[in-house]
Every structure is written in structure tokens, then in C-alpha cells.
Design an enzyme around this catalytic site. Structure first.
Site, mmCIF file in Angstrom:
data_model
loop_
_atom_site.group_PDB
_atom_site.id
_atom_site.type_symbol
_atom_site.label_atom_id
_atom_site.label_comp_id
_atom_site.label_asym_id
_atom_site.label_seq_id
_atom_site.Cartn_x
_atom_site.Cartn_y
_atom_site.Cartn_z
ATOM 1 C CG HIS A 162 4.233 0.456 -19.354
ATOM 2 N ND1 HIS A 162 4.093 1.557 -19.263
ATOM 3 C CD2 HIS A 162 2.648 -0.186 -20.020
ATOM 4 C CE1 HIS A 162 2.928 1.826 -18.690
ATOM 5 N NE2 HIS A 162 2.227 1.540 -19.310
ATOM 6 C CG HIS B 220 -8.067 -7.890 25.640
ATOM 7 N ND1 HIS B 220 -8.223 -6.692 25.900
ATOM 8 C CD2 HIS B 220 -8.522 -7.845 23.842
ATOM 9 C CE1 HIS B 220 -8.330 -6.198 24.462
ATOM 10 N NE2 HIS B 220 -8.462 -6.900 24.189
#
Length: 430
Positions: free
Chosen positions: A323, A415
Site C-alpha cells: 500500500h 514441423h
């Protein structure tokens, strides 16, 4: 509080060190309980509830009748306050929804991103001397807005085997699907593995003591995500003569009362303000029911004087507070320059308590310097971003050659073949 004047940058790390407690064999204790809960389920949960909470629970799940009794027990004024907070939290988090992101990266290649809810989430809500029903709002409200199907809440029972009525009221109001009377390490372990009564979840949210913090970190080794690493609460205030000393002191004490290991820090370019705040702390401290706790936290805290705003900002970014309150004659400098903070509060009339309860922002925030690399809980914390793509014949022709070249360069022939076969089929008219 410890007064420090003009600390040199090479001393900042030591000065800003958190008062983190060390617990002998804590990790080993957590691992042992995890292992037993994984093996024995509810039996192990009941065993450790008896050991740590001093109560034997016959039925871990909170019944509808218990929820109804809790709803009736909560005072009307508190119900209204909770409803107001819920409304503001809903408004702020609903505004965080984002639309589907869609783009054609090249002709025929369509890519898009959509967010989908995490189906099963677990909420850990501390009980004890400060039952955090506000945290129920902070976690269950965005979970519902995100569309999470199962919202499981665990909270430790009191000596009579009950969960605080305000926690049950908030959970019922915010759409929690199952509430369990279980706390501590055993609660985190149960949500990690699942038991006969407690569902396994995909992500665990919520604060806790050091044992709960270590347990949450261990849960990640078993495929369960967590909101963030979290530790004791902390607050840093930067203020000068534009601030009201009594307000600054009240904010520092508001975090100090969380726990003896909390830390609060005031950074100021005004020695006059530092002295005034120190005096106010002593006056206000005497009025606090949790004075003993706050005093211990104050002993770990700092009043730091620096010569100018630039030095102050550098020090604050080094600390990375959970904070951060800004109350100066030069607020915009800090607002624009802050890089590491969980949540920022600006001006004399913006207490940190507002974010804890009812302004609308979330109070589940990174501590212990993690504001440097973690966000506080927000709507996206309860979702996953999924990408999609659809490629036409024209599209695969546009990017196919590049894929083939790259795949071959990496030595991944399959691939390459997945593209080559398609390109050949297009060429041959198949």
C-alpha cells in the site's frame, strides 16, 4: 518507531528489510501435512483441525441452516455496509472486462484472443481475532463476474466449530458455492488434492499467516496456481507539510494493527511532519483495542527523512510497497513516477482503509517487495487468455515458406512436412 535521517542509497536495502519471521522446520511441517491430507483426506483434515484449532468437526461443510442463522445474526448496519462495498467492488471489477482481440496478421491468417474463466477456484479466508469477511468480497465478487463455476471457500472454525457470521453472510451474498470449516495448512492441502468433502480447485486465492503462505507455495508443485506470494501487511506513506499529521498517524496504525510482523514506513522531506506524526502515533495508540499488536509492528517500522522528492521516489520504488499513500504538495510527481506499488492512495482524504473495504479496488495485493513483479488481484486473475487462429489456403501460402525455412533450420522436419503437404495439395489442386 526508528527515525532515520538522509540514509545513503547503499544502506536502503538493509533499512527497508521486512521483519519476516522465521519458523523452524516450517517447510517440513507443511510437507508432512500435505502428504497426510493427500493420503487420508477428510480424516487428516479433521485431525489437524483438532490439533491447530482445538475443535472436533463432525461435518466440514457449512449447512444451509448455518448460513441462514448467520444471515439473521449479522446486524442490519453491517449488512448495509457490506452491500455498499459489494456494489462498488462489482462496478470497478466489471469495468475491467475486455473484448475479444482479433487481427488478420497477413491475408488469410486470422488470429484472436478470448478470455475464459477458471472453472474451479478456492478462497482462503482467515478467521481468528480479525475475521476478514471483506476479503470474501474482494475475491468472490470478481470470481462471479469472471464466470467461475465453482467457488470453494475455506475458513478456520472457532472453538465452538463455527465460522464468523459475517464471513458466512458475505459468502452467501457473493455466490460462493461451497463453504468449509477448515483453516491453516490442511485447508490449502485439501483444496490442492481434493478430499471426500472438499473439492480440488485449479487456483487458490487469499491471505494467511506464514504457514498458509508456505502451503500455497507448495501447492504450486502439485499443479495448482495461486494468486501471488504474500506475507505480512505493509504500508508506506510519503508526506510533507501538506499532510495532516493525525491522518498520517492513523493510516500507519491501521496497518500496524494487522499483526506484530506488519511494517509501516513514513518517508518525508519534512522533519517537522515526522515529529508531529510520531507524537500523534503515541496519542492514538493508547486508544486502540489492538494496542499490543500495533506496538510490536511499530517497533519494526521507520520514520525516514530525505532531502527531496526525487530521493524519496527512488527509495519508494526500491521498497515496492503493498500500500502506498501519497500526501504531498507534489502528488503528481509521485503518481507519475511510482513504478512498484500494489495500490496507491492519494490525498488527505484517501485512507488506506477505503481500499481495504469499500472504494471498489481490490485489497488482495503483493507484499514483501513482490509489487516489483506481481499485480494485485483483479478480474483477469480469475480468467485465462486463450488464443485462436484460422488459416485459409491463401493464408498458408503467405506464411508457409517462412514456416518451412524456420522448421528446417531448427531441425524439426515433421514441423516442415506439416506445411509442405498442405502447400503441395494446394498446388496440385487436391
Amino acid at each position: 518507531m526508528n527515525k532515520i535521517y538522509n540514509p545513503q542509497p547503499d544502506t536502503w536495502s538493509a533499512i527497508l528489510e521486512r521483519p519476516t519471521k522465521t519458523v523452524d522446520d516450517i517447510e517440513q511441517t507443511v510437507k508432512e501435512i500435505f502428504k497426510e491430507v493427500q493420503k487420508s483426506g477428510d480424516v487428516a483434515v479433521a485431525k489437524y483441525t483438532s490439533i491447530f484449532d482445538g475443535v472436533t468437526i463432525d461435518n466440514l461443510e457449512v449447512s444451509k441452516q448455518e448460513i441462514e442463522n448467520a444471515v439473521a445474526a449479522v446486524p442490519s448496519e453491517l449488512k448495509e455496509a457490506i452491500q455498499l462495498a459489494k456494489s462498488n467492488i462489482e462496478k470497478f471489477h466489471a469495468a475491467q472486462k475486455t473484448a475479444k482481440v482479433e487481427v488478420e496478421t497477413v491475408e488469410g491468417v486470422q488470429c484472436w484472443q478470448e478470455k475464459r474463466p477458471i472453472q474451479k477456484i478456492g478462497l482462503y479466508i482467515p478467521g481468528g481475532t480479525a475475521p476478514l469477511f471483506s476479503t470474501v468480497l474482494m475475491l468472490a465478487v470478481p470470481a462471479n463476474i469472471a464466470g467461475c463455476k465453482e467457488i470453494v471457500l475455506c475458513s478456520p472454525p472457532d472453538k465452538k466449530g463455527n465460522i464468523n457470521p459475517a464471513i458466512l453472510y458475505a459468502a452467501n451474498l457473493c455466490g460462493v458455492t461451497k463453504i468449509l470449516k477448515v483453516g491453516g495448512i490442511q485447508a490449502i492441502a485439501a483444496m490442492t488434492f481434493g478430499t471426500e468433502t472438499i473439492p480440488k480447485v485449479y487456483k487458490i486465492f487469499g491471505p494467511g499467516n506464514q504457514f498458509v503462505t508456505v502451503a500455497k507455495q507448495l501447492a504450486t508443485q502439485f499443479g495448482v496456481a495461486i494468486d501471488m506470494p504474500a506475507g505480512p501487511s505493509e504500508l508506506l506513506v510519503v508526506a510533507d507539510d501538506a499532510a495532516v499529521p493525525a491522518f498520517v498517524a492513523s493510516d500507519l496504525l491501521s496497518q500496524a494493527e494487522h499483526g506484530a510482523d506488519s511494517q509501516v514506513i513514513l518517508v518525508s522531506t519534512s522533519k517537522k511532519l515526522i515529529d508531529a506524526v510520531e507524537d500523534e502515533i503515541q496519542v492514538q495508540l493508547e486508544q486502540l483495542p489492538r494496542k499490543a499488536i500495533a506496538e510490536k509492528a511499530i517497533a519494526n517500522s521507520k520514520l525516514i527523512f530525505v532531502e527531496n522528492d526525487t530521493i524519496a521516489l527512488d527509495l519508494i520504488n526500491e521498497y515496492g510497497p503493498e500500500h502506498f499513500i501519497v500526501c504531498t504538495a507534489n502528488d503528481e510527481f509521485y503518481i507519475n513516477g511510482i513504478e512498484n506499488a500494489g495500490s496507491v492512495f492519494i490525498g488527505n482524504y484517501t485512507p488506506e482503509s477505503a481500499g481495504d473495504y469499500a472504494s471498489g479496488t481490490n485489497h488482495t495485493l503483493p507484499t514483501n517487495g513482490y509489487a516489483k513483479n506481481y499485480s494485485g488481484v483483479n478480474l483477469d486473475s480469475f480468467t485465462k487468455s486463450m488464443t485462436f487462429q484460422k488459416i485459409s489456403e491463401k493464408g498458408i501460402q503467405n506464411i508457409g515458406k517462412a514456416i518451412e525455412v524456420m522448421a528446417e533450420a531448427e531441425g524439426l522436419q515433421a514441423h516442415k512436412n506439416a506445411v509442405t503437404l498442405r502447400l503441395n495439395a494446394i498446388r496440385d489442386g487436391k
